[in-house]
Design an enzyme around this catalytic site. Sequence first.
Site, PDB file in Angstrom:
ATOM      1  N   VAL A   1       0.869  -1.178   0.000  1.00  0.00           N
ATOM      2  CA  VAL A   1       0.000   0.000   0.000  1.00  0.00           C
ATOM      3  C   VAL A   1       0.906   1.229   0.000  1.00  0.00           C
ATOM      4  O   VAL A   1       1.606   1.491   0.979  1.00  0.00           O
ATOM      5  CB  VAL A   1      -0.943   0.017   1.222  1.00  0.00           C
ATOM      6  CG1 VAL A   1      -1.836   1.254   1.194  1.00  0.00           C
ATOM      7  CG2 VAL A   1      -1.771  -1.261   1.273  1.00  0.00           C
ATOM      8  N   VAL A   2       0.911   1.954  -1.119  1.00  0.00           N
ATOM      9  CA  VAL A   2       1.811   3.104  -1.255  1.00  0.00           C
ATOM     10  C   VAL A   2       1.102   4.264  -1.936  1.00  0.00           C
ATOM     11  O   VAL A   2       0.318   4.075  -2.863  1.00  0.00           O
ATOM     12  CB  VAL A   2       3.094   2.744  -2.052  1.00  0.00           C
ATOM     13  CG1 VAL A   2       3.966   1.774  -1.283  1.00  0.00           C
ATOM     14  CG2 VAL A   2       2.779   2.166  -3.413  1.00  0.00           C
ATOM     15  N   VAL A   3       1.392   5.466  -1.451  1.00  0.00           N
ATOM     16  CA  VAL A   3       0.934   6.701  -2.085  1.00  0.00           C
ATOM     17  C   VAL A   3       2.144   7.624  -2.169  1.00  0.00           C
ATOM     18  O   VAL A   3       2.879   7.787  -1.185  1.00  0.00           O
ATOM     19  CB  VAL A   3      -0.214   7.375  -1.287  1.00  0.00           C
ATOM     20  CG1 VAL A   3      -0.579   8.731  -1.885  1.00  0.00           C
ATOM     21  CG2 VAL A   3      -1.442   6.477  -1.248  1.00  0.00           C
TER      22      VAL A   3
ATOM     23  N   LEU B   1      -6.131   9.455  -0.638  1.00  0.00           N
ATOM     24  CA  LEU B   1      -5.928   8.453  -1.694  1.00  0.00           C
ATOM     25  C   LEU B   1      -5.573   7.085  -1.130  1.00  0.00           C
ATOM     26  O   LEU B   1      -5.936   6.062  -1.723  1.00  0.00           O
ATOM     27  CB  LEU B   1      -4.871   8.943  -2.682  1.00  0.00           C
ATOM     28  CG  LEU B   1      -5.234  10.242  -3.417  1.00  0.00           C
ATOM     29  CD1 LEU B   1      -4.097  10.692  -4.320  1.00  0.00           C
ATOM     30  CD2 LEU B   1      -6.532  10.094  -4.198  1.00  0.00           C
ATOM     31  N   GLY B   2      -4.895   7.028  -0.002  1.00  0.00           N
ATOM     32  CA  GLY B   2      -4.618   5.749   0.642  1.00  0.00           C
ATOM     33  C   GLY B   2      -5.916   5.077   1.056  1.00  0.00           C
ATOM     34  O   GLY B   2      -6.102   3.868   0.883  1.00  0.00           O
TER      35      GLY B   2
ATOM     36  N   GLU C   1       3.957  -1.075   9.329  1.00  0.00           N
ATOM     37  CA  GLU C   1       4.955  -0.422  10.168  1.00  0.00           C
ATOM     38  C   GLU C   1       4.218   0.253  11.324  1.00  0.00           C
ATOM     39  O   GLU C   1       3.093   0.731  11.151  1.00  0.00           O
ATOM     40  CB  GLU C   1       5.733   0.623   9.360  1.00  0.00           C
ATOM     41  CG  GLU C   1       6.558   0.054   8.222  1.00  0.00           C
ATOM     42  CD  GLU C   1       7.744  -0.765   8.698  1.00  0.00           C
ATOM     43  OE1 GLU C   1       8.218  -0.535   9.827  1.00  0.00           O
ATOM     44  OE2 GLU C   1       8.191  -1.637   7.944  1.00  0.00           O
TER      45      GLU C   1
ATOM     46  N   TYR D   1      -4.704   2.417   9.458  1.00  0.00           N
ATOM     47  CA  TYR D   1      -5.519   1.233   9.191  1.00  0.00           C
ATOM     48  C   TYR D   1      -6.626   1.007  10.227  1.00  0.00           C
ATOM     49  O   TYR D   1      -7.667   0.435   9.909  1.00  0.00           O
ATOM     50  CB  TYR D   1      -4.638  -0.012   9.099  1.00  0.00           C
ATOM     51  CG  TYR D   1      -3.700   0.029   7.917  1.00  0.00           C
ATOM     52  CD1 TYR D   1      -4.183  -0.155   6.628  1.00  0.00           C
ATOM     53  CD2 TYR D   1      -2.342   0.265   8.081  1.00  0.00           C
ATOM     54  CE1 TYR D   1      -3.333  -0.108   5.530  1.00  0.00           C
ATOM     55  CE2 TYR D   1      -1.485   0.306   6.988  1.00  0.00           C
ATOM     56  CZ  TYR D   1      -1.987   0.122   5.721  1.00  0.00           C
ATOM     57  OH  TYR D   1      -1.147   0.172   4.639  1.00  0.00           O
TER      58      TYR D   1
END
Length: 169
Positions: free
Chosen positions: A105-107, A116-117, A141, A148
């Site tokens: 999961v990256v923005v 956007l995440g 992390e 989350y």
Amino acid sequence: MSFMAVAPSQSEAAGVTESGKFSQTDEDLESAGFTCHSTIEDLDLDQLNALFSKVSFPQRDKGKLLRALENTQSLVWIQEIKTSRLIGFARATGDRVFHAIIWDVVVDPAYQGLGLGKVLMERLMADLMKMGISNIALYAEPTVIGFYQPMGFIADPDGIRAMAYSRRR
């Protein structure tokens, strides 16, 4: 890294539903200059590796990355319409019946804080739930656990601890 899993009773309250009620609609995204994709078609692997680098993820061999993506159960990526640049990505793998694990999961840091995440996660979770998958996990992390949790993920559910074996060390 911490192991996290979605608590099914909390997922609906977080807006991650099979009905597709998202915090930002596709129209909202388009009016903000973004478009969402859910296939590897037109996904530029060089841009994906560059995005990984921007968030301190390791770059991956393109052949292996393509193979991983071809074996990915569900994925979502966001592209800036004006520049065609990849600015967000997330994927999930699993057995396609009971379990899925969310990865990568990256923005792009220049676009963080725009929701956007959450867009990536909502669409990925909705896709998995439509498949009937109820056990969804991820590794996070410590600095992003707070991202989350509002989506229904809890750290170390029922005392479950993740274990990993890696030959990289």
